[in-house]
Scaffold this motif. Structure first.
Motif, PDB file in Angstrom:
ATOM      1  N   LEU A 167      -6.293   9.371  -0.611  1.00  0.00           N
ATOM      2  CA  LEU A 167      -6.810   8.619  -1.748  1.00  0.00           C
ATOM      3  C   LEU A 167      -6.132   9.054  -3.039  1.00  0.00           C
ATOM      4  O   LEU A 167      -5.746   8.216  -3.870  1.00  0.00           O
ATOM      5  N   LEU A 170      -2.643   7.670  -3.339  1.00  0.00           N
ATOM      6  CA  LEU A 170      -2.641   6.247  -3.667  1.00  0.00           C
ATOM      7  C   LEU A 170      -2.987   6.005  -5.128  1.00  0.00           C
ATOM      8  O   LEU A 170      -2.283   5.271  -5.833  1.00  0.00           O
ATOM      9  N   ILE A 171      -4.056   6.643  -5.626  1.00  0.00           N
ATOM     10  CA  ILE A 171      -4.481   6.337  -6.990  1.00  0.00           C
ATOM     11  C   ILE A 171      -3.570   6.966  -8.029  1.00  0.00           C
ATOM     12  O   ILE A 171      -3.560   6.534  -9.185  1.00  0.00           O
ATOM     13  N   PRO A 174      -0.497   3.979  -8.951  1.00  0.00           N
ATOM     14  CA  PRO A 174      -1.098   2.644  -9.011  1.00  0.00           C
ATOM     15  C   PRO A 174      -0.063   1.523  -8.981  1.00  0.00           C
ATOM     16  O   PRO A 174       0.937   1.560  -9.694  1.00  0.00           O
ATOM     17  N   ARG A 208     -11.293   2.383   3.302  1.00  0.00           N
ATOM     18  CA  ARG A 208     -11.740   1.024   2.999  1.00  0.00           C
ATOM     19  C   ARG A 208     -13.220   0.844   3.317  1.00  0.00           C
ATOM     20  O   ARG A 208     -13.961   0.204   2.566  1.00  0.00           O
ATOM     21  N   TRP A 220      -9.139  -2.713  -3.338  1.00  0.00           N
ATOM     22  CA  TRP A 220      -8.511  -1.542  -3.934  1.00  0.00           C
ATOM     23  C   TRP A 220      -7.291  -1.051  -3.165  1.00  0.00           C
ATOM     24  O   TRP A 220      -6.249  -0.765  -3.753  1.00  0.00           O
ATOM     25  N   ILE A 221      -7.407  -0.924  -1.853  1.00  0.00           N
ATOM     26  CA  ILE A 221      -6.293  -0.411  -1.041  1.00  0.00           C
ATOM     27  C   ILE A 221      -5.730  -1.572  -0.238  1.00  0.00           C
ATOM     28  O   ILE A 221      -6.319  -2.018   0.753  1.00  0.00           O
ATOM     29  N   TYR A 229       1.105   0.825   2.126  1.00  0.00           N
ATOM     30  CA  TYR A 229      -0.104   0.505   1.372  1.00  0.00           C
ATOM     31  C   TYR A 229       0.135   0.759  -0.124  1.00  0.00           C
ATOM     32  O   TYR A 229       1.041   1.498  -0.503  1.00  0.00           O
ATOM     33  N   ARG A 230      -0.711   0.140  -0.940  1.00  0.00           N
ATOM     34  CA  ARG A 230      -0.698   0.421  -2.377  1.00  0.00           C
ATOM     35  C   ARG A 230      -2.110   0.349  -2.928  1.00  0.00           C
ATOM     36  O   ARG A 230      -2.961  -0.378  -2.398  1.00  0.00           O
ATOM     37  N   PHE A 231      -2.338   1.114  -3.977  1.00  0.00           N
ATOM     38  CA  PHE A 231      -3.610   1.100  -4.688  1.00  0.00           C
ATOM     39  C   PHE A 231      -3.496   0.087  -5.817  1.00  0.00           C
ATOM     40  O   PHE A 231      -2.585   0.149  -6.627  1.00  0.00           O
ATOM     41  N   SER A 232      -4.426  -0.851  -5.872  1.00  0.00           N
ATOM     42  CA  SER A 232      -4.399  -1.911  -6.877  1.00  0.00           C
ATOM     43  C   SER A 232      -5.606  -1.760  -7.798  1.00  0.00           C
ATOM     44  O   SER A 232      -6.687  -2.261  -7.496  1.00  0.00           O
ATOM     45  N   PRO A 233      -5.465  -1.076  -8.923  1.00  0.00           N
ATOM     46  CA  PRO A 233      -6.606  -0.837  -9.817  1.00  0.00           C
ATOM     47  C   PRO A 233      -7.009  -2.116 -10.543  1.00  0.00           C
ATOM     48  O   PRO A 233      -6.234  -3.045 -10.646  1.00  0.00           O
TER      49      PRO A 233
END
Length: 233
Positions: A167, A170-171, A174, A208, A220-221, A229-233
């Motif tokens: 996590l 990923l964060i 962003p 998730r 978010w993921i 994968y990507r983190f989408s804030p």
């Protein structure tokens, strides 16, 4: 379990110099990877996840400074030490403007390169520690890197060490697609033994389930097909 060795990718078209640096750095407990030019540099980064790149400026099939600039434009923050054929002001400026963390003019003593590698890695570690002290909020969630804990409101969400590492990886990136290989390197947890691509997929699924309203349609993921994968804030 022993701590993984720091990985250094050496990119230089001189095979004798590449081997000399590999032998020297390996003796000083670095895992040294070698490449003759900057082609497929992004692929090598994704596959090997180096901690630092030693990059010659004068390379066949492309200037090393241009390769460094492309990495920075793509959001890649791996430390880069640029090797230059001339220890002149203009070459140093070009390298630093391209996003290199340090430079070293040829010819050089391998001991000086080692000292610069260690200095750059110390600066990188210190900067990362400052960034990681800051909590990250997204939606109703707050991730506290000091406590290594994810909260929803005031409620702590139970995660394993590997899931916390994933996590955070990923964060801290962003909007940036991260391959499974890169996530494996960033989310490595020695207490959880060997990890593989399937382990990353399972950890993402668990994350998730913990944070998404609908894990089958994640907010978010997000999955980046063919990459990871990507983190989408």
């Amino acid at each position: 379990m022993e701590k993984p060795l720091t990985k250094v990718l050496v990119v230089d078209d001189d095979p004798a110099l590449r081997q000399l640096l590999a032998d020297y750095l390996n003796r000083h407990h670095y895992d040294t990877l070698l490449a003759p030019d900057s082609r497929d540099l992004e692929m090598r980064i994704e596959r090997y996840a180096p901690d630092l790149i030693v990059l010659d400026r004068m390379l066949p099939h492309g200037d090393g400074a241009d390769a460094c600039r492309r990495l920075r434009q793509q959001g890649e923050d791996i430390p880069v030490i640029l090797l230059t054929g001339k220890d002149e002001t203009v070459d140093r400026i070009i390298g630093l403007e391209a996003g290199a963390d340090d430079y070293l003019g040829k010819p050089f003593d391998p001991r000086e390169l080692l000292a610069r590698i260690e200095a750059v890695l110390r600066r990188k570690k210190g900067a990362s520690a400052l960034v990681k002290e800051q909590a990250v909020e997204f939606g109703p969630f707050r991730f506290d890197p000091v406590l290594r804990q994810l909260f929803k409101g005031e409620t702590a969400i139970k995660l394993t060490g590997g899931e916390v590492n994933l996590l955070e990886a990923l964060i801290r990136n962003p909007g940036k697609p991260l391959s499974r290989e890169r996530l494996l390197a960033l989310a490595r947890d020695d207490d959880e033994g060997e990890r593989n691509d399937r382990a990353i997929d399972i950890a993402v699924l668990r994350l998730r389930r913990a944070i998404e309203d609908d894990p089958k349609q994640p907010r978010w993921i997000q999955t980046v097909w063919g990459i990871g994968y990507r983190f989408s804030p």
